[in-house]
Design a protein around this motif. Structure first.
Motif, short mmCIF file in Angstrom:
data_model
loop_
_atom_site.label_atom_id
_atom_site.label_comp_id
_atom_site.label_asym_id
_atom_site.label_seq_id
_atom_site.Cartn_x
_atom_site.Cartn_y
_atom_site.Cartn_z
N VAL A 1 30.70 45.38 61.80
CA VAL A 1 30.10 44.11 61.39
C VAL A 1 30.19 44.01 59.88
CG1 VAL A 1 28.02 42.70 61.41
CG2 VAL A 1 28.54 44.18 63.36
N ILE A 2 30.84 42.98 59.40
CA ILE A 2 31.09 42.84 57.96
C ILE A 2 29.83 42.36 57.25
CG2 ILE A 2 32.46 41.65 56.22
CD1 ILE A 2 34.64 41.36 58.32
N LYS A 3 29.51 43.01 56.16
CA LYS A 3 28.40 42.62 55.30
C LYS A 3 28.94 42.29 53.92
CE LYS A 3 25.02 43.41 58.25
NZ LYS A 3 24.13 42.34 58.73
N SER A 4 28.40 41.25 53.30
CA SER A 4 28.81 40.89 51.95
C SER A 4 28.33 41.93 50.95
CB SER A 4 28.25 39.51 51.59
OG SER A 4 28.43 39.24 50.22
N LEU A 5 29.10 42.12 49.89
CA LEU A 5 28.69 43.05 48.84
C LEU A 5 27.72 42.43 47.85
CD1 LEU A 5 32.11 44.79 48.04
CD2 LEU A 5 30.25 45.63 49.47
N LYS B 1 30.82 41.18 43.83
CA LYS B 1 31.84 40.35 44.46
C LYS B 1 33.19 40.41 43.74
CE LYS B 1 30.80 36.03 42.02
NZ LYS B 1 30.46 34.60 42.16
N ASP B 2 33.17 40.74 42.44
CA ASP B 2 34.42 40.78 41.68
C ASP B 2 35.01 42.18 41.57
OD1 ASP B 2 34.34 38.01 41.16
OD2 ASP B 2 33.00 38.32 39.46
N VAL B 3 34.42 43.16 42.26
CA VAL B 3 34.96 44.52 42.23
C VAL B 3 36.28 44.54 42.99
CG1 VAL B 3 34.59 46.91 42.92
CG2 VAL B 3 32.69 45.57 42.04
N SER C 1 36.64 44.19 50.16
CA SER C 1 36.36 42.85 50.68
C SER C 1 34.99 42.76 51.33
CB SER C 1 37.42 42.46 51.72
OG SER C 1 37.45 43.38 52.79
N GLY C 2 34.27 43.89 51.45
CA GLY C 2 32.95 43.88 52.07
C GLY C 2 32.54 45.29 52.41
N GLY C 3 31.47 45.37 53.19
CA GLY C 3 30.99 46.68 53.61
C GLY C 3 30.38 46.61 54.99
N ARG D 1 25.07 55.44 56.81
CA ARG D 1 25.69 55.32 55.51
C ARG D 1 26.49 54.02 55.42
NH1 ARG D 1 28.95 60.79 54.74
NH2 ARG D 1 29.37 59.85 52.70
N VAL D 2 26.76 53.60 54.17
CA VAL D 2 27.55 52.40 53.93
C VAL D 2 29.02 52.77 53.88
CG1 VAL D 2 28.09 50.55 52.30
CG2 VAL D 2 25.71 51.22 52.71
N GLY D 3 29.83 52.03 54.59
CA GLY D 3 31.28 52.19 54.52
C GLY D 3 31.88 50.94 53.90
N LEU D 4 32.69 51.11 52.84
CA LEU D 4 33.30 49.97 52.17
C LEU D 4 34.61 49.61 52.86
CD1 LEU D 4 32.68 50.92 48.43
CD2 LEU D 4 31.44 49.25 49.81
#
Length: 761
Positions: A721-725, A730-732, A736-738, A745-748
């Protein structure tokens, strides 16, 4: 037979009476269930009462009661701040009186006059001028001109404009702000659905279903704008409705001139609605003073200019069409039955004629009637609620993964627990699919908007175009609908302007004078594909290359493939147009297409052949909320690589590693050189494997280019499930999300395009 015709009968047979009573009973049910604050429901009652008021037959009290009820409901709409309990009780009383009168109509009689006078007297006590327009002063409707004269005066007197179109100081107070917002949204949606039918009707002007659909659009806008006190819009839509009524009654021929007016009328209604919305947004509860008289004059000129005799038109019976689709009869058998209905059996229905002649069975007709009446049951849900459900289901999926991956749970050896978790996983997966499908809508509406666009562009350019559309039922994420519209418009405009030739050019090259523009949508491999194809001149490789060099966009000495040259048209500021036109040639467009599509995590592919034509294919994910990903590990960090970008994974041998002077580190895979991207270096991570032959390489692809990502381990494939950063990140570049992984844990999620462009491919 219409409702008004039914009311004009002194004595009705049982079937007609039942149909009439059912309609009035539905009116009574609405009245009983209605709350005074339900302005939308009040509007529905007004529309039904308007039909009843149009009757002037053997039972004039029916018309008087209906007109009185109309005044009563209008007073309720206007008096929202006061106690309306007495008015609401009188609504029920009036509707009951109307039911009683219609029952008497079946017997050829009527209730005593005192019954109606008692009810009308109570309304007078409320201050309502119920005798302002008694039925005895109203003549039957013999044509649109009489109806126009009867209704023009009250509309103009309350519209804020004089008959000549001069705006007076009077301003029209909008009745209900929230209902008006709803009216704006529903009308804009209705216009979008009906607009393609206007163009379709040009090729089939006798199609009553299309004419009626367009008529209903104006009729609904007229009725609701009236009770909202949008008097200028009410006048315009009323006059337009008159024009459509003349067309559907075969008193005016439908031609290109009428089609142009209706399409222009749709644009004008949109302008009025947006002006109203702008006022409401500023808490200005008055109808804008847009000028409508000149538009009304156009309608009247069309009505006056049409001197054609009514044409005989065979009635198209939908039941016959359904029976043909069921393969119960042939089209020719239906045509014969229609001819018999018109000449020998005017009172018979088409199903009866076909049954009596032995062409179909009664079971076939019953099945056709069932299909005719079957409609999909739907319910309106606010989009923010729908999005919230999807978000919560996503959270549920993450929570279920966290629980199942918990070390304590995984350390248990309970077979029943594992079985229960397996069942929970199936339910969660099904719930997720259902929630996502709720956000999917057919692409039909977006495609149908192109019908009007192609028609207008064809007239401007002088080119003859046949537009064909397939896959209109293909579903797309609702959140993508608006975003894909602009790219599609740009591509259609360019296909028509740059791709298709003029009729003279096509004839000289041995082609038909009319070009073909194709829109196609379909699902394949977990993606949505939209194709825009034409049989025009094809892309001119040499001209594209010369223009790109001339504008300094590419090097003249470069060695480019046809695929790469064709993709130059997506460069910012690129255009091969020799002159600026209303259609294209401003140096913008296709680069915008690419940016919009990539924003949706999609891509655009081009296939073109000189003299044959070109096809542009937009590839999009089915949803923006979920992605299939390959989970990989780099050091202690975990990343998700979008599965569609992955070609293969491998552990290379030492001799596959090479250094290329202009590309740095690279890997030779089966004779093809791929740039090497060390993820641990660009992300600053301590990796276990720094030697190429000890690491794992994932080959990724974007727009025909390939590269190798160096990682430590491939952990597997999974839906995430895509989550916004968020705004801060947003400019990194490179992401494209996490997502939240099973261990919490968070996966980018890697942005392959950015990684390849910025870090060395």
């Amino acid at each position: 037979m219409t409702f008004v015709e039914l009311l004009g009968l002194r004595k009705m047979d049982g079937k007609l009476f039942e149909e009439l009573m059912q309609t009035v009973d539905e009116l009574a049910l609405k009245a009983v269930m209605l709350e005074p604050t339900d302005v939308g429901g009040m509007g529905e009652l007004l529309n039904q009462l308007e039909t009843i008021s149009a009757s002037n037959g053997p039972a004039p009290d029916i018309g008087r009661i209906a007109q009185a009820l109309t005044l009563l409901i209008e007073s309720i709409i206007m008096g929202q701040e006061s106690d309306l309990s007495r008015q609401m009780s009188l609504v029920s009383k009036g509707v009951t009186l109307l039911q009683d009168q219609i029952r008497e109509l079946k017997l050829g009689s009527s209730l005593p006059e005192e019954a109606a006078e008692s009810f009308l007297g109570e309304l007078r006590d409320l201050g309502l001028a119920v005798e302002a327009a008694p039925l005895s002063d109203v003549t039957p409707q013999d044509g649109p001109q009489e109806d126009e004269e009867r209704e023009a005066e009250p509309n103009e007197s309350t519209s804020g404009e004089s008959p000549a179109g001069e705006t007076s100081v009077e301003r029209n107070l909008i009745v209900d702000k929230e209902t008006c917002y709803e009216f704006i949204n529903e009308t804009l949606s209705s216009l979008a659905e009906v607009e393609p039918l206007v163009v379709e009707l040009e090729s089939d002007p006798s199609n009553k279903e299309l004419i009626n659909a367009i008529f209903r659009c104006f009729h609904t806008a007229k009725g609701v704008s009236g009770f909202l006190n949008l008097q200028r819009m009410n006048r315009y839509t009323h006059e337009s409705e008159n024009l459509l009524d003349e067309i559907r009654n075969d008193r005016i021929s439908y031609d290109e001139r009428v089609a142009d007016f209706i399409l222009d009328g749709f644009d004008f209604i949109r302008q009025m609605l947006e002006a109203i919305r702008a006022n409401l947004d500023r808490d200005i509860l008055y109808e804008p003073e847009y000028e409508v008289q000149s538009r009304i004059d156009q309608v009247r000129n069309l009505l006056d200019a049409s001197q054609e005799e009514p044409t005989e038109q065979g009635e198209k019976e939908p039941i016959g069409q359904i029976l043909v689709s069921m393969e119960a009869v042939t089209p020719s058998e239906v045509d014969l039955a229609l001819e018999e209905q018109k000449t020998g059996s005017p009172g018979k229905k088409i199903g009866e004629i076909l049954t009596d002649s032995g062409k179909v069975s009664t079971q076939d007709v019953d099945e056709a009637l069932k299909r005719q009446k079957t409609v999909e049951t739907t319910i309106r849900v606010a989009t923010d609620k729908l999005d919230h459900i999807v978000d919560m289901v996503g959270e549920l999926v993450i929570a279920q993964s966290l629980v199942s991956e918990n070390p304590v749970i995984r350390g248990l050896n309970d077979q029943k627990l594992f079985k229960d978790f397996s069942q929970l996983n199936r339910i969660t997966t099904e719930l997720q699919k259902t929630a996502m499908s709720m956000r999917m809508v057919p692409i039909r509406q977006t495609f149908q908007k192109m019908v009007r666009l192609v028609r207008d562009l064809s007239k401007k350019s002088g080119k003859q175009v046949n537009l064909t559309m397939t896959g209109e039922e293909t579903e797309i994420d609702r959140n993508m609908v608006d975003d894909i519209y602009d790219p599609l418009v740009h591509m259609v405009r360019n296909a028509l302007d740059h791709g298709l030739e003029t009729p003279e050019e096509r004839r000289r090259s041995g082609k038909p004078a009319s070009g073909t523009l194709k829109l196609r949508a379909y699902h394949q491999g977990g993606h949505l594909y939209i194709e825009i194809g034409e049989d025009g001149r094809g892309l001119n490789r040499d001209k594209i290359f010369s223009k790109a060099v001339e504008k300094g966009l590419v090097s003249k000495s470069g060695n480019y493939t046809d695929h790469e040259v064709h993709n130059f048209i997506f460069l910012p500021g690129f255009s091969t147009a020799d002159k600026i036109t209303d259609i294209s040639g401003r140096g913008v467009g296709m680069d915008v297409v690419k940016k919009f599509v990539e924003k949706l995590r999609g891509s655009v592919e081009i296939k073109s052949q000189a003299g044959v034509g070109s096809t542009f294919t937009i590839k999009l994910p089915l949803t923006l909320a979920i992605i299939d990903g390959i989970l990989v590990r780099v050091g202690k960090e975990r990343y998700i690589i979008p599965a569609p970008s992955v070609k293969e994974s491998l552990q290379p041998e030492g001799n596959q590693y090479v250094k290329v002077s202009d590309r740095g580190e690279a890997i030779n895979i089966r004779g093809k050189i791929h740039s090497l991207i060390r993820l641990h270096e660009i992300f600053g991570i301590n990796s276990e494997n720094t030697k190429v032959d000890e690491a794992i390489l994932v080959v990724v692809e974007h727009e025909g280019k390939e590269a190798c990502l160096m990682i430590d381990e491939v952990l597997g494939k999974q839906e995430v499930v895509i989550k916004s950063l968020g705004r801060r990140l947003k400019d990194v570049q490179g992401f494209s999300g996490g997502t939240i992984l099973g261990d919490g844990r968070v996966g980018l999620i890697l942005d392959i395009k950015s990684v390849m462009e910025v870090f060395g491919a």
